[in-house]
Design a protein around this motif. Structure first.
Motif, PDB file in Angstrom:
ATOM      1  N   ALA A  54      30.857  11.157  73.990  1.00 59.59           N
ATOM      2  CA  ALA A  54      30.627  12.844  73.922  1.00 59.59           C
ATOM      3  C   ALA A  54      31.814  13.138  72.898  1.00 59.59           C
ATOM      4  O   ALA A  54      31.874  13.984  72.360  1.00 59.59           O
ATOM      5  CB  ALA A  54      30.743  13.239  75.405  1.00 59.59           C
ATOM      6  N   ARG A  55      33.156  12.522  73.327  1.00 56.94           N
ATOM      7  CA  ARG A  55      34.128  12.966  72.472  1.00 56.94           C
ATOM      8  C   ARG A  55      34.075  12.564  71.006  1.00 56.94           C
ATOM      9  O   ARG A  55      34.266  13.484  70.080  1.00 56.94           O
ATOM     10  CB  ARG A  55      35.367  12.219  73.077  1.00 56.94           C
ATOM     11  N   ALA A  56      33.508  11.547  70.833  1.00 54.64           N
ATOM     12  CA  ALA A  56      33.088  11.167  69.177  1.00 54.64           C
ATOM     13  C   ALA A  56      32.278  12.259  68.735  1.00 54.64           C
ATOM     14  O   ALA A  56      32.361  12.679  67.689  1.00 54.64           O
ATOM     15  CB  ALA A  56      32.773   9.690  68.929  1.00 54.64           C
ATOM     16  N   LEU A  60      32.893  14.850  65.441  1.00 61.07           N
ATOM     17  CA  LEU A  60      31.985  15.025  64.429  1.00 61.07           C
ATOM     18  C   LEU A  60      31.312  16.500  64.240  1.00 61.07           C
ATOM     19  O   LEU A  60      31.464  16.966  63.248  1.00 61.07           O
ATOM     20  CB  LEU A  60      30.810  14.073  64.695  1.00 61.07           C
ATOM     21  N   GLU A  61      31.315  17.208  65.364  1.00 64.37           N
ATOM     22  CA  GLU A  61      30.824  18.667  65.337  1.00 64.37           C
ATOM     23  C   GLU A  61      31.802  19.128  64.637  1.00 64.37           C
ATOM     24  O   GLU A  61      31.646  20.312  63.842  1.00 64.37           O
ATOM     25  CB  GLU A  61      30.375  19.214  66.849  1.00 64.37           C
ATOM     26  N   GLU A  96      29.980  21.562  73.044  1.00 62.11           N
ATOM     27  CA  GLU A  96      30.958  20.889  73.758  1.00 62.11           C
ATOM     28  C   GLU A  96      30.231  20.907  75.324  1.00 62.11           C
ATOM     29  O   GLU A  96      30.237  20.142  76.023  1.00 62.11           O
ATOM     30  CB  GLU A  96      32.152  21.655  74.017  1.00 62.11           C
ATOM     31  N   GLN A  97      29.840  22.096  75.762  1.00 64.15           N
ATOM     32  CA  GLN A  97      28.977  22.223  76.968  1.00 64.15           C
ATOM     33  C   GLN A  97      27.960  21.460  77.011  1.00 64.15           C
ATOM     34  O   GLN A  97      27.758  20.734  78.048  1.00 64.15           O
ATOM     35  CB  GLN A  97      28.464  23.837  76.986  1.00 64.15           C
ATOM     36  N   ARG A 104      30.367  16.376  84.068  1.00 58.31           N
ATOM     37  CA  ARG A 104      30.913  17.179  84.867  1.00 58.31           C
ATOM     38  C   ARG A 104      30.087  17.060  86.141  1.00 58.31           C
ATOM     39  O   ARG A 104      30.410  16.920  87.381  1.00 58.31           O
ATOM     40  CB  ARG A 104      31.241  18.406  84.582  1.00 58.31           C
ATOM     41  N   LYS A 105      28.649  17.282  85.958  1.00 54.53           N
ATOM     42  CA  LYS A 105      27.813  17.386  86.998  1.00 54.53           C
ATOM     43  C   LYS A 105      27.657  16.010  87.744  1.00 54.53           C
ATOM     44  O   LYS A 105      27.805  15.957  89.038  1.00 54.53           O
ATOM     45  CB  LYS A 105      26.488  17.732  86.810  1.00 54.53           C
TER      46      LYS A 105
END
Length: 147
Positions: A54-56, A60-61, A96-97, A104-105
């Motif tokens: 997710a961080r990668a 990129l985004e 990001e969301q 997070r869930k």
């Protein structure tokens, strides 16, 4: 009449002081302290198996948005640049969301599961705890597959 009210209030206050000093309230307080847990959410989050990907994807985004801004900005006036910046910022926030909310869930589900298993009624963030409580960070990490 006023004297009777003062005597009654004095008696009630004396009774409350006696009950407080007798230790009648201590068991409830002790029980409450045992039902509070805390978890270091930052540690759990950073060790979650989906965090690195997710961080990668977020990096990129952000790079794509920066490139898009650099390509389009020279032909825009200040208002156009602000509008483009706002659009790109909103797109990054949405991405990001989309990437981090599922993590997070899963973590919150793991917190609820571990708390229930341990009979903990209240779970706080580790940074909010000064003294006491039960650290459930490792249990939550195991429950959500964190390394």
């Amino acid at each position: 009449m006023i004297i009777l009210k003062k005597q009654f209030l004095a008696m009630v206050m004396a009774l409350l002081v006696c009950v407080g000093y007798s230790g009648a309230l201590v068991p409830a307080t002790a029980y409450a302290a045992d039902t509070i847990g805390y978890v270091d959410l930052n540690t759990v989050f950073s060790h979650h198996p989906d965090f690195e990907s997710a961080r990668a994807a977020m990096n990129l985004e952000q790079q794509k948005a920066q490139q898009e801004f650099q390509q389009k900005a020279p032909s825009l006036d200040d208002n156009g640049k602000r509008a483009l910046d706002n659009t790109l910022t909103e797109r990054i926030a949405k991405r990001e969301q989309d990437l981090f909310n599922p993590i997070r869930k899963k973590i919150l589900d793991a917190v609820h599961k571990v708390a229930k298993e341990k009979g903990i009624n209240t779970v706080l963030s580790a940074g909010a705890v000064v003294d006491g409580g039960v650290d459930i960070t490792n249990d939550v990490m195991k429950a959500c597959g964190a390394k």
